[in-house]
Scaffold this motif. Sequence first.
Motif, mmCIF file in Angstrom:
data_model
loop_
_atom_site.group_PDB
_atom_site.id
_atom_site.type_symbol
_atom_site.label_atom_id
_atom_site.label_comp_id
_atom_site.label_asym_id
_atom_site.label_seq_id
_atom_site.Cartn_x
_atom_site.Cartn_y
_atom_site.Cartn_z
ATOM 1 N N ILE A 91 0.839 -1.200 0.000
ATOM 2 C CA ILE A 91 0.000 0.000 0.000
ATOM 3 C C ILE A 91 0.873 1.249 0.000
ATOM 4 O O ILE A 91 0.640 2.200 -0.769
ATOM 5 C CB ILE A 91 -0.957 0.009 1.217
ATOM 6 N N ASP A 92 1.892 1.246 0.842
ATOM 7 C CA ASP A 92 2.797 2.396 0.904
ATOM 8 C C ASP A 92 3.495 2.601 -0.433
ATOM 9 O O ASP A 92 3.569 3.720 -0.964
ATOM 10 C CB ASP A 92 3.842 2.166 2.010
ATOM 11 N N MET A 93 4.001 1.516 -1.006
ATOM 12 C CA MET A 93 4.670 1.588 -2.302
ATOM 13 C C MET A 93 3.700 2.073 -3.377
ATOM 14 O O MET A 93 4.031 2.922 -4.210
ATOM 15 C CB MET A 93 5.218 0.214 -2.686
ATOM 16 N N GLY A 94 2.491 1.520 -3.350
ATOM 17 C CA GLY A 94 1.501 1.841 -4.371
ATOM 18 C C GLY A 94 1.069 3.293 -4.356
ATOM 19 O O GLY A 94 0.922 3.920 -5.404
ATOM 20 N N ILE A 95 0.864 3.826 -3.159
ATOM 21 C CA ILE A 95 0.452 5.227 -3.052
ATOM 22 C C ILE A 95 1.521 6.145 -3.605
ATOM 23 O O ILE A 95 1.244 7.054 -4.402
ATOM 24 C CB ILE A 95 0.142 5.579 -1.582
ATOM 25 N N ARG A 96 2.765 5.907 -3.208
ATOM 26 C CA ARG A 96 3.845 6.778 -3.680
ATOM 27 C C ARG A 96 4.078 6.609 -5.181
ATOM 28 O O ARG A 96 4.365 7.572 -5.886
ATOM 29 C CB ARG A 96 5.124 6.505 -2.879
ATOM 30 N N TYR A 97 3.920 5.400 -5.684
ATOM 31 C CA TYR A 97 4.084 5.147 -7.115
ATOM 32 C C TYR A 97 3.022 5.885 -7.928
ATOM 33 O O TYR A 97 3.329 6.571 -8.900
ATOM 34 C CB TYR A 97 4.003 3.648 -7.381
ATOM 35 N N LEU A 98 1.764 5.760 -7.524
ATOM 36 C CA LEU A 98 0.690 6.405 -8.270
ATOM 37 C C LEU A 98 0.773 7.923 -8.168
ATOM 38 O O LEU A 98 0.418 8.638 -9.107
ATOM 39 C CB LEU A 98 -0.669 5.906 -7.773
ATOM 40 N N GLN A 99 1.246 8.417 -7.037
ATOM 41 C CA GLN A 99 1.448 9.859 -6.908
ATOM 42 C C GLN A 99 2.478 10.359 -7.912
ATOM 43 O O GLN A 99 2.293 11.419 -8.524
ATOM 44 C CB GLN A 99 1.886 10.204 -5.478
ATOM 45 N N VAL A 100 3.555 9.603 -8.079
ATOM 46 C CA VAL A 100 4.580 9.992 -9.056
ATOM 47 C C VAL A 100 4.028 9.898 -10.474
ATOM 48 O O VAL A 100 4.224 10.798 -11.299
ATOM 49 C CB VAL A 100 5.836 9.103 -8.923
ATOM 50 N N MET A 101 3.316 8.821 -10.771
ATOM 51 C CA MET A 101 2.805 8.608 -12.119
ATOM 52 C C MET A 101 1.778 9.657 -12.528
ATOM 53 O O MET A 101 1.614 9.951 -13.713
ATOM 54 C CB MET A 101 2.182 7.210 -12.230
ATOM 55 N N THR A 102 1.063 10.229 -11.557
ATOM 56 C CA THR A 102 0.056 11.246 -11.869
ATOM 57 C C THR A 102 0.544 12.652 -11.530
ATOM 58 O O THR A 102 -0.239 13.598 -11.525
ATOM 59 C CB THR A 102 -1.267 10.966 -11.123
ATOM 60 N N SER A 103 1.843 12.772 -11.245
ATOM 61 C CA SER A 103 2.415 14.088 -10.990
ATOM 62 C C SER A 103 2.611 14.824 -12.309
ATOM 63 O O SER A 103 2.543 14.234 -13.388
ATOM 64 C CB SER A 103 3.761 13.957 -10.271
ATOM 65 N N ALA A 104 2.882 16.114 -12.233
ATOM 66 C CA ALA A 104 3.083 16.909 -13.447
ATOM 67 C C ALA A 104 4.234 16.359 -14.283
ATOM 68 O O ALA A 104 4.117 16.214 -15.510
ATOM 69 C CB ALA A 104 3.344 18.371 -13.067
ATOM 70 N N ASP A 105 5.359 16.038 -13.641
ATOM 71 C CA ASP A 105 6.512 15.503 -14.374
ATOM 72 C C ASP A 105 6.222 14.122 -14.954
ATOM 73 O O ASP A 105 6.600 13.817 -16.089
ATOM 74 C CB ASP A 105 7.735 15.418 -13.457
ATOM 75 N N GLY A 106 5.570 13.284 -14.166
ATOM 76 C CA GLY A 106 5.265 11.939 -14.633
ATOM 77 C C GLY A 106 4.359 11.950 -15.855
ATOM 78 O O GLY A 106 4.575 11.218 -16.820
ATOM 79 N N ILE A 107 3.349 12.796 -15.817
ATOM 80 C CA ILE A 107 2.416 12.897 -16.940
ATOM 81 C C ILE A 107 3.102 13.495 -18.158
ATOM 82 O O ILE A 107 2.940 13.016 -19.293
ATOM 83 C CB ILE A 107 1.196 13.754 -16.538
ATOM 84 N N ALA A 108 3.877 14.560 -17.941
ATOM 85 C CA ALA A 108 4.556 15.220 -19.057
ATOM 86 C C ALA A 108 5.535 14.285 -19.751
ATOM 87 O O ALA A 108 5.621 14.261 -20.983
ATOM 88 C CB ALA A 108 5.281 16.470 -18.558
ATOM 89 N N LEU A 109 6.287 13.496 -18.977
ATOM 90 C CA LEU A 109 7.244 12.563 -19.562
ATOM 91 C C LEU A 109 6.517 11.493 -20.367
ATOM 92 O O LEU A 109 6.923 11.150 -21.480
ATOM 93 C CB LEU A 109 8.093 11.918 -18.472
ATOM 94 N N TYR A 110 5.432 10.987 -19.823
ATOM 95 C CA TYR A 110 4.665 9.956 -20.520
ATOM 96 C C TYR A 110 4.112 10.497 -21.833
ATOM 97 O O TYR A 110 4.206 9.838 -22.882
ATOM 98 C CB TYR A 110 3.522 9.472 -19.627
ATOM 99 N N ARG A 111 3.547 11.703 -21.802
ATOM 100 C CA ARG A 111 3.021 12.314 -23.024
ATOM 101 C C ARG A 111 4.128 12.517 -24.054
ATOM 102 O O ARG A 111 3.929 12.273 -25.250
ATOM 103 C CB ARG A 111 2.375 13.663 -22.694
ATOM 104 N N ALA A 112 5.279 12.978 -23.588
ATOM 105 C CA ALA A 112 6.400 13.218 -24.506
ATOM 106 C C ALA A 112 6.837 11.930 -25.179
ATOM 107 O O ALA A 112 7.106 11.903 -26.387
ATOM 108 C CB ALA A 112 7.567 13.854 -23.753
ATOM 109 N N MET A 113 6.900 10.849 -24.420
ATOM 110 C CA MET A 113 7.348 9.591 -24.987
ATOM 111 C C MET A 113 6.334 9.022 -25.966
ATOM 112 O O MET A 113 6.695 8.471 -27.007
ATOM 113 C CB MET A 113 7.629 8.570 -23.876
ATOM 114 N N VAL A 114 5.055 9.157 -25.655
ATOM 115 C CA VAL A 114 4.022 8.664 -26.577
ATOM 116 C C VAL A 114 4.106 9.425 -27.901
ATOM 117 O O VAL A 114 3.988 8.837 -28.986
ATOM 118 C CB VAL A 114 2.625 8.825 -25.956
ATOM 119 N N ALA A 115 4.344 10.731 -27.807
ATOM 120 C CA ALA A 115 4.411 11.562 -29.010
ATOM 121 C C ALA A 115 5.657 11.290 -29.841
ATOM 122 O O ALA A 115 5.612 11.357 -31.084
ATOM 123 C CB ALA A 115 4.356 13.039 -28.622
ATOM 124 N N GLU A 116 6.764 10.972 -29.192
ATOM 125 C CA GLU A 116 8.042 10.878 -29.897
ATOM 126 C C GLU A 116 8.523 9.463 -30.167
ATOM 127 O O GLU A 116 9.436 9.255 -30.970
ATOM 128 C CB GLU A 116 9.125 11.613 -29.091
#
Length: 207
Positions: A91-116
């Motif tokens: 649970i602790d790992m999951g919360i911190r992981y999902l927070q990173v994945m839905t953070s501004a940097d996490g989302i921006a990096l994912y979008r950039a990679m999908v586009a490029e």
Amino acid sequence: MKNTQSGLERRQSEKRAAILAAAKTLFFKEGYGRTTMDRVLSAVGGSKRTLYGHFENKEALFKAIIAQVSDRVLSALTPQIETKEIRETLIDMGIRYLQVMTSADGIALYRAMVAEAIHFPDLADSFIQNGPGRASKHLADYLREQSNQKNLHIADPDMAAAQFMGMLRGNAHLLAVLTAQIPSHDEIEQIVKTAVDGFLTGCIRDG
């Protein structure tokens, strides 16, 4: 001499961080293809020699940004020593992981990679290896250790880790990427607890 060297190292570290920050803003806003080293230099200031002394080319710079965000994901998947129960750990790992994945940097990096990714397959490979691949392997190692200790029954820890991380991301990550709808802490906690309980249902050993 020792103090002078320490000061030099500190300035170099600060300069590298400044370059990464400026480049990250450009890459995430303009995309990899439209961002140039000259634009990074214009944003951060200084000389070309300094810029290329830290990063030999644009690809190396972008890979450093991938690693930077990936390190945050890996940090999120590092079990806390004081956590004793597997459920609490996940649970602790999951919360911190999902927070990173839905953070501004996490989302921006994912979008950039999908586009490029289609245009720069080498970058896509680097992203997978240094981001999702590293994170999944780290979690798999933890699950493998628990299975070896007879605390869990997992035939394939690598596949189990990938599936668990997929359960965590679910629609929350998709909505964040597509609509910038960021889940609250309470929503993340509920998502993670449900995923953990479902995951452990098939992994807990009887007795």
